[in-house]
Design an enzyme around this catalytic site. Structure first.
Site, PDB file in Angstrom:
ATOM      1  N   GLN A 117      23.137 -12.880   2.633  1.00 44.11           N
ATOM      2  CA  GLN A 117      23.548 -13.374   3.947  1.00 44.11           C
ATOM      3  C   GLN A 117      24.218 -12.255   4.733  1.00 44.11           C
ATOM      4  O   GLN A 117      24.548 -12.430   5.900  1.00 44.11           O
ATOM      5  CB  GLN A 117      24.522 -14.545   3.786  1.00 44.11           C
ATOM      6  CG  GLN A 117      23.944 -15.722   3.026  1.00 44.11           C
ATOM      7  CD  GLN A 117      25.001 -16.762   2.714  1.00 44.11           C
ATOM      8  OE1 GLN A 117      25.232 -17.722   3.475  1.00 44.11           O
ATOM      9  NE2 GLN A 117      25.679 -16.568   1.606  1.00 44.11           N
ATOM     10  N   HIS A 135      20.085 -13.431   7.172  1.00 38.66           N
ATOM     11  CA  HIS A 135      20.786 -13.409   8.467  1.00 38.66           C
ATOM     12  C   HIS A 135      20.577 -12.101   9.199  1.00 38.66           C
ATOM     13  O   HIS A 135      21.297 -11.797  10.153  1.00 38.66           O
ATOM     14  CB  HIS A 135      22.292 -13.695   8.271  1.00 38.66           C
ATOM     15  CG  HIS A 135      22.529 -15.095   7.779  1.00 38.66           C
ATOM     16  ND1 HIS A 135      23.676 -15.471   7.128  1.00 38.66           N
ATOM     17  CD2 HIS A 135      21.743 -16.198   7.807  1.00 38.66           C
ATOM     18  CE1 HIS A 135      23.608 -16.753   6.796  1.00 38.66           C
ATOM     19  NE2 HIS A 135      22.430 -17.210   7.190  1.00 38.66           N
ATOM     20  N   CYS A 164       9.024  -4.213  22.404  1.00 37.64           N
ATOM     21  CA  CYS A 164       8.430  -3.854  21.112  1.00 37.64           C
ATOM     22  C   CYS A 164       7.357  -2.769  21.314  1.00 37.64           C
ATOM     23  O   CYS A 164       6.440  -2.960  22.133  1.00 37.64           O
ATOM     24  CB  CYS A 164       7.811  -5.110  20.497  1.00 37.64           C
ATOM     25  SG  CYS A 164       6.900  -4.827  18.981  1.00 37.64           S
ATOM     26  N   THR A 205      30.016 -15.994  -1.933  1.00 33.67           N
ATOM     27  CA  THR A 205      29.733 -16.800  -0.749  1.00 33.67           C
ATOM     28  C   THR A 205      30.458 -18.133  -0.836  1.00 33.67           C
ATOM     29  O   THR A 205      30.584 -18.714  -1.908  1.00 33.67           O
ATOM     30  CB  THR A 205      28.219 -17.040  -0.569  1.00 33.67           C
ATOM     31  OG1 THR A 205      27.999 -17.820   0.612  1.00 33.67           O
ATOM     32  CG2 THR A 205      27.588 -17.740  -1.755  1.00 33.67           C
ATOM     33  N   SER A 206      30.907 -18.605   0.333  1.00 34.09           N
ATOM     34  CA  SER A 206      31.606 -19.900   0.365  1.00 34.09           C
ATOM     35  C   SER A 206      30.605 -21.054   0.301  1.00 34.09           C
ATOM     36  O   SER A 206      30.987 -22.216   0.205  1.00 34.09           O
ATOM     37  CB  SER A 206      32.437 -19.999   1.660  1.00 34.09           C
ATOM     38  OG  SER A 206      31.574 -19.874   2.788  1.00 34.09           O
ATOM     39  N   ASN A 230      32.901 -15.620  -8.078  1.00 37.07           N
ATOM     40  CA  ASN A 230      33.759 -15.805  -6.915  1.00 37.07           C
ATOM     41  C   ASN A 230      35.170 -16.095  -7.427  1.00 37.07           C
ATOM     42  O   ASN A 230      35.320 -16.956  -8.304  1.00 37.07           O
ATOM     43  CB  ASN A 230      33.246 -17.011  -6.102  1.00 37.07           C
ATOM     44  CG  ASN A 230      33.908 -17.126  -4.744  1.00 37.07           C
ATOM     45  OD1 ASN A 230      35.070 -16.775  -4.576  1.00 37.07           O
ATOM     46  ND2 ASN A 230      33.147 -17.591  -3.764  1.00 37.07           N
ATOM     47  N   ALA A 248      33.776  -9.738  -7.335  1.00 33.59           N
ATOM     48  CA  ALA A 248      32.388  -9.423  -7.719  1.00 33.59           C
ATOM     49  C   ALA A 248      32.248  -8.035  -8.349  1.00 33.59           C
ATOM     50  O   ALA A 248      31.498  -7.873  -9.327  1.00 33.59           O
ATOM     51  CB  ALA A 248      31.501  -9.522  -6.478  1.00 33.59           C
TER      52      ALA A 248
HETATM   53  N1  APR Z   1      34.342 -11.033  -4.839  1.00 34.49           N
HETATM   54  C1  APR Z   1      33.645 -12.200  -4.805  1.00 34.49           C
HETATM   55  N2  APR Z   1      33.861 -13.183  -3.893  1.00 34.49           N
HETATM   56  C2  APR Z   1      34.835 -12.962  -2.988  1.00 34.49           C
HETATM   57  C3  APR Z   1      35.605 -11.771  -2.953  1.00 34.49           C
HETATM   58  C4  APR Z   1      35.326 -10.789  -3.940  1.00 34.49           C
HETATM   59  N3  APR Z   1      36.000  -9.631  -3.995  1.00 34.49           N
HETATM   60  N4  APR Z   1      36.498 -11.867  -1.918  1.00 34.49           N
HETATM   61  C5  APR Z   1      36.269 -13.073  -1.323  1.00 34.49           C
HETATM   62  N5  APR Z   1      35.286 -13.728  -1.971  1.00 34.49           N
HETATM   63  C6  APR Z   1      34.698 -15.039  -1.658  1.00 34.49           C
HETATM   64  C7  APR Z   1      35.588 -16.003  -0.909  1.00 34.49           C
HETATM   65  O1  APR Z   1      36.360 -16.755  -1.835  1.00 34.49           O
HETATM   66  C8  APR Z   1      34.545 -16.891  -0.212  1.00 34.49           C
HETATM   67  O2  APR Z   1      34.138 -17.932  -1.078  1.00 34.49           O
HETATM   68  O3  APR Z   1      33.613 -14.803  -0.802  1.00 34.49           O
HETATM   69  C9  APR Z   1      33.379 -15.942   0.019  1.00 34.49           C
HETATM   70  C10 APR Z   1      33.242 -15.495   1.462  1.00 34.49           C
HETATM   71  O4  APR Z   1      32.896 -16.636   2.228  1.00 34.49           O
HETATM   72  P1  APR Z   1      32.553 -16.477   3.795  1.00 34.49           P
HETATM   73  O5  APR Z   1      33.588 -15.622   4.444  1.00 34.49           O
HETATM   74  O6  APR Z   1      32.291 -17.841   4.307  1.00 34.49           O
HETATM   75  O7  APR Z   1      31.207 -15.612   3.809  1.00 34.49           O
HETATM   76  P2  APR Z   1      29.739 -16.138   3.567  1.00 34.49           P
HETATM   77  O8  APR Z   1      29.700 -17.193   2.521  1.00 34.49           O
HETATM   78  O9  APR Z   1      28.888 -14.939   3.344  1.00 34.49           O
HETATM   79  O10 APR Z   1      29.337 -16.776   4.980  1.00 34.49           O
HETATM   80  C11 APR Z   1      27.996 -17.218   5.115  1.00 34.49           C
HETATM   81  O11 APR Z   1      28.428 -17.629   7.453  1.00 34.49           O
HETATM   82  O12 APR Z   1      29.103 -17.216   9.626  1.00 34.49           O
HETATM   83  C12 APR Z   1      28.062 -17.104   8.726  1.00 34.49           C
HETATM   84  O13 APR Z   1      26.426 -15.492   9.096  1.00 34.49           O
HETATM   85  C13 APR Z   1      27.669 -15.661   8.514  1.00 34.49           C
HETATM   86  O14 APR Z   1      26.382 -14.865   6.631  1.00 34.49           O
HETATM   87  C14 APR Z   1      27.574 -15.541   6.992  1.00 34.49           C
HETATM   88  C15 APR Z   1      27.560 -16.991   6.531  1.00 34.49           C
END
Ligand code: APR
Length: 262
Positions: A117, A135, A164, A205-206, A230, A248
């Site tokens: 993502q 994304h 393009c 990822t959340s 995570n 990670a």
């Molecule tokens: N290692 C692993 N996980 C981690 C770390 C780390 N060092 N630090 C933070 N996290 C976790 C957080 O606990 C959270 O669960 O990474 C996650 C980040 O979540 P988000 O900030 O929501 O990012 P993401 O899941 O990639 O968002 C998805 O949302 O707005 C859109 O396009 C945007 O691609 C993005 C999508």
């Protein structure tokens, strides 16, 4: 050397369980998010210091403005591009141990594909080759007619919107905006990979944004095991077979090192 034992008994057990699943897998797929790049200094979106937590989620009028007037949209984007704190963090970021470990897993034949993502290009710079950027990629532009992609620095911005070179269609930055449909080619590959995965790793990822968060769930419905890496819980934690509650970089490095020992 990040030995699992050094990480504590629970983590040691989780790392060993993850390695056992990886060793049995023939087509592991990973879904990565902003947490993987957090250790490269790129802010996450949600959570304590997340971009959306601080500034609120973007509205979809950016996509609407692009559709209505691509030229004005480009002027607006180019004005803001230099000053963006997030963009600067990406521009100076380097791949971290987590990106390197995931590239190592691919080179070891233990990770078949990454669905990311993230738009920061760090997986590719670490050496990952089999990847889908659901994304988009901040360093690229995409044609809204033929879907072709080029690196942003290779196109002329003398005339806006840029066109393009292949078909004359209007170009947009490749990053997928809120409200913008996921590009067909990326979406097809994500569903294809999710349908053939026999193991899913969900890294940093959340798991609250769709369709990305659906891919591991689709695989799980076929009985595919899930490994979550995570430090925090997510909506996928309840269906994860193994939860590695660690950053990670540390977790993935320990997984690679244990695989190399066995
Ligand atoms: N290692 C692993 N996980 C981690 C770390 C780390 N060092 N630090 C933070 N996290 C976790 C957080 O606990 C959270 O669960 O990474 C996650 C980040 O979540 P988000 O900030 O929501 O990012 P993401 O899941 O990639 O968002 C998805 O949302 O707005 C859109 O396009 C945007 O691609 C993005 C999508």
């Amino acid at each position: 050397m990040t030995t699992p034992q050094a990480l504590g008994p629970d983590l040691d057990q989780a790392i060993r369980a993850a390695v056992a699943l990886i060793r049995r897998s023939r087509h592991a797929v990973a879904l990565s998010g902003a947490g993987l790049s957090a250790e490269s200094g790129i802010p996450t979106y949600r959570g304590a210091n997340g971009l959306w937590t601080k500034f609120g989620e973007p509205t979809i009028d950016g996509w609407e403005l692009f559709c209505a007037d691509p030229g004005s949209w480009w002027e607006h984007v180019l004005e803001r591009r230099e000053g963006s704190e997030f963009g600067h963090a990406i521009d100076i970021a380097e791949p971290n141990a987590g990106h390197v470990a995931m590239a190592d897993l691919e080179h070891m034949g233990r990770l078949a594909h990454v669905i990311t993502q993230n738009i920061d290009n760090l997986h590719q710079r670490a050496g990952t080759r089999s990847i889908t950027e659901i994304h988009g990629n901040r360093a690229k532009v995409r044609c809204m007619n033929c879907g072709g992609r080029d690196r942003l620095e290779t196109i002329s911005l003398d005339r806006l919107p840029p066109l393009c070179p292949e078909c004359g269609g209007i170009l947009k930055n490749d990053t997928v905006m809120f409200g913008e449909p996921i590009p067909d080619d990326a979406l097809r590959e994500c569903y294809r990979q999710s349908a053939i995965a026999d193991l899913f790793l969900v890294v940093g990822t959340s798991a609250v944004v769709y369709p990305a968060a659906d891919f591991p769930v689709m695989a799980k419905r076929r009985g595919v095991p899930l490994i979550e890496i995570n430090p925090d819980e997510t909506p996928l934690s309840d269906i994860a077979d193994v939860a590695v509650r660690a950053p990670a970089g540390m977790a993935l490095t320990a997984i690679v090192e244990l695989l190399q020992e066995l």
